[in-house]
Design a protein around this motif. Structure first.
Motif, PDB file in Angstrom:
ATOM      1  N   LYS A  79       0.843  -1.189   0.000  1.00  0.00           N
ATOM      2  CA  LYS A  79       0.000   0.000   0.000  1.00  0.00           C
ATOM      3  C   LYS A  79       0.878   1.239   0.000  1.00  0.00           C
ATOM      4  N   SER A  81       1.325   3.843   1.697  1.00  0.00           N
ATOM      5  CA  SER A  81       0.990   4.420   2.995  1.00  0.00           C
ATOM      6  C   SER A  81       1.211   5.926   2.974  1.00  0.00           C
ATOM      7  N   SER A 101      -3.116   8.682   8.423  1.00  0.00           N
ATOM      8  CA  SER A 101      -3.431   7.263   8.571  1.00  0.00           C
ATOM      9  C   SER A 101      -3.504   6.629   7.185  1.00  0.00           C
ATOM     10  N   GLU A 102      -3.775   5.316   7.158  1.00  0.00           N
ATOM     11  CA  GLU A 102      -3.852   4.605   5.883  1.00  0.00           C
ATOM     12  C   GLU A 102      -4.987   5.126   5.003  1.00  0.00           C
ATOM     13  N   THR A 103      -5.983   5.786   5.611  1.00  0.00           N
ATOM     14  CA  THR A 103      -7.138   6.251   4.834  1.00  0.00           C
ATOM     15  C   THR A 103      -7.007   7.702   4.375  1.00  0.00           C
TER      16      THR A 103
END
Length: 566
Positions: A79, A81, A101-103
């Motif tokens: 991902k 990140s 964050s990851e989102t």
């Protein structure tokens, strides 16, 4: 039947003459050859099992690295990140900090801060000393006026009633302000939660009796009365419409009784020791001879609420204030300066103490170093497994003078592992059928050197990930999916490696049983020989004693001149 002890046998053996000990040891050594052959066979199996164990450990690690590159796997780690970088628009100023964050959504964000959030402060006139009686008396209500009330409420079909109620033991009363009951539907189930004026969920009693929670809760069936435990009772209806219903709540508050003998110090202690309504609570102190009240929370929704029947005479020092700033030109107001999680999706913003009147630029982008980590993990795991396997299968030669000798690895000639090595190479070097534009791992940076060592060009890999992410994912899903199937033939609980290890374990158990039988038999044999030679030694000792009595030498002469040996 008593168990023969090796220690006892050793003691008995040491009591025999050296000639007898030598004879017994030679006999036992000769008869131990079958035991030694079985022990050698067991050692060979144990060494081979150790090799298989190491191979499986390497293959398991390789399979974990493979699964981390398959998008449908729970362990998928490939991902981009997000990482956050802040550049201040003013030299020497921090302005803000941020984490992603990851989102978090990638983007560029310009901040301009006009105001920081502040708590309200009020103070009395100065006293000569904090320990002088103020001569004031009366009830001082903190966070309320002594009577709880609900206002500005229009009943709806999801929230048809709101009433005041008692506060549960060990709970704090809700603070005065605006609230709303939000209703949603999740997986066909109606749920609700209570939200304050800052848009944050409030902790209320769990309907299932498990405690208190800020989470969404099931409404149940039909209409029901629900006591929040925080000073409000709600009448909910699960058949109503989705949405939000708001109302205002005025807290009763907590009271302290002030007497004429109380000083600033005693009043500070009483205020700070009281359990005040949440969100409107404040702390007392003495600053510059003045009794000072300061809100524990910043923002206009948390201004001071109290009723001073004692006539302490507070006047305003600083108004409660929200943080005001713009992001890419859009104006935003928040009650706090820190832990702002609802400004940029997936990011947490903290305004610095020097932010007022300053600007900063926030960039949220992919962390390329972290994104390449799963690819590097695959390379390392592959090389470790492949190199170890190659070493164990190798046939090496060494020449001294004109003589060449060859040494075979323990797995040399093993067709199963030769096939595994070929499959590993072919999967990672061949063409891969998939729906994306990339058709081989070489297209995204993977390659083998002349020694068959795998490497990855991280720049090429991360460029493919950032510019053609779906194509890269399609290739890896196909290639790693095929590789995972290949490895599973060997690594699964019923795979060839585990089956072979189980078989070797059974062989070792069989060898152990045979070794135990051989050892028991040899102990019995040793005991028998010791008994035999003990009898012989006793007989010779008796003969020697009798010859000595008659003056006869068993070695061929005597004091009387008689030779019994001829």
């Amino acid at each position: 039947m008593s168990v023969i002890s090796e220690a006892d046998l050793t003691q008995s053996l040491n009591n025999l003459a050296p000639t007898f000990r030598t004879a017994i040891n030679a006999t036992i050594d000769a008869e131990s050859q079958p035991l030694k052959r079985v022990q050698t066979q067991k050692d060979e199996i144990n060494v081979r099992k150790g090799i298989y164990t190491d191979i499986k450990k390497n293959m398991d690690a390789l399979q974990s690295a493979v699964l981390a590159l398959i998008s449908t796997q729970a362990s998928f780690a490939l991902k981009l990140s997000p990482s956050a970088a802040v550049m201040s628009g003013n030299a020497g100023a921090s302005v803000l900090s941020a984490s992603a964050s990851e989102t978090a959504l990638f983007g560029e964000y310009d901040f301009a801060v006009s105001k920081l959030a502040r708590a309200q402060t009020q103070a009395t006139a100065a006293a000569a000393s904090p320990d002088i009686a103020l001569g004031k008396s009366g009830v001082f209500w903190l966070g309320g006026t002594g009577t709880a009330a609900v206002s500005d409420f229009t009943p709806g079909d999801s929230l048809s009633g709101v009433e005041t109620s008692s506060v549960a033991s060990e709970q704090r009363e809700l603070g005065s302000g605006s609230y709303s009951v939000q209703v949603r539907e999740s997986s066909g189930i109606r749920q609700f939660r209570l939200v304050n004026a800052d848009g944050k969920a409030v902790s209320i009693r769990s309907k299932d009796g498990s405690g208190y929670t800020t989470n969404w809760q099931d409404m149940g069936n039909g209409s029901s009365s629900f006591d929040t435990g925080r000073g409000l009772t709600l009448t909910l209806n699960s058949t109503g419409t989705l949405g939000s219903t708001s109302f205002s709540y005025s807290a009763k508050g907590a009271s302290i009784n002030i007497s004429a003998s109380d000083t600033q110090r005693t009043i500070v202690n009483m205020i700070n020791g009281a359990v005040q309504p949440e969100g409107r609570d404040f702390k007392a102190s003495v600053v510059g001879g003045k009794l000072l009240l300061t809100g524990t929370q910043t923002g206009t929704n948390h201004s001071l609420v109290y009723q001073d029947s004692a006539g302490l005479g507070f006047s305003n020092v600083q108004d409660a204030q929200n943080a005001l700033f713009t992001v890419n030109g859009m104006e935003i107001s928040r009650s706090t300066n820190t832990n702002l999680t609802d400004v940029i999706e997936g990011a947490t913003i903290n305004l610095a103490s020097d932010a007022e009147g300053k600007t900063a630029h926030l960039s949220i982008s992919g962390n390329l170093a972290k994104a390449a980590a799963p690819a590097n993990a695959l390379v390392n795991a592959f090389n470790a497994a492949f190199t170890h396997l190659t070493q164990k299968m190798a046939v090496t030669s060494s020449t001294v003078g004109d003589k060449t000798t060859y040494s075979r690895g323990p797995l040399a000639g093993d067709l199963g592992f030769r096939s595994l090595r070929m499959d590993m190479m072919n999967t990672l070097s061949g063409r891969i059928s998939n729906s994306g534009a990339f058709k081989s791992l070489a297209d995204i940076g993977f390659s083998f050197d002349k020694d068959l060592k795998l490497s990855v060009d991280t720049a090429k890999f991360t460029n493919a990930l950032t510019t053609q992410g779906p194509d890269l994912t399609a290739l890896l899903d196909a290639a790693m999916g095929k590789f995972n199937q290949t490895l599973s033939v060997y690594t699964s609980s019923s795979g060839s490696l585990q089956s072979s290890m189980n078989s070797m374990e059974e062989q070792m158990k069989s060898f152990d049983q045979r070794i135990d039988k051989y050892n028991a038999s040899l102990l019995e044999r040793k005991q028998s020989l010791i008994n035999q030679y003990q009898q012989m030694q006793s007989t010779l000792a008796e003969l020697g004693y009798q010859a000595q009595m008659f003056g006869v030498s068993l070695t061929g002469s005597s004091s009387s001149g008689i030779n019994i040996l001829g």
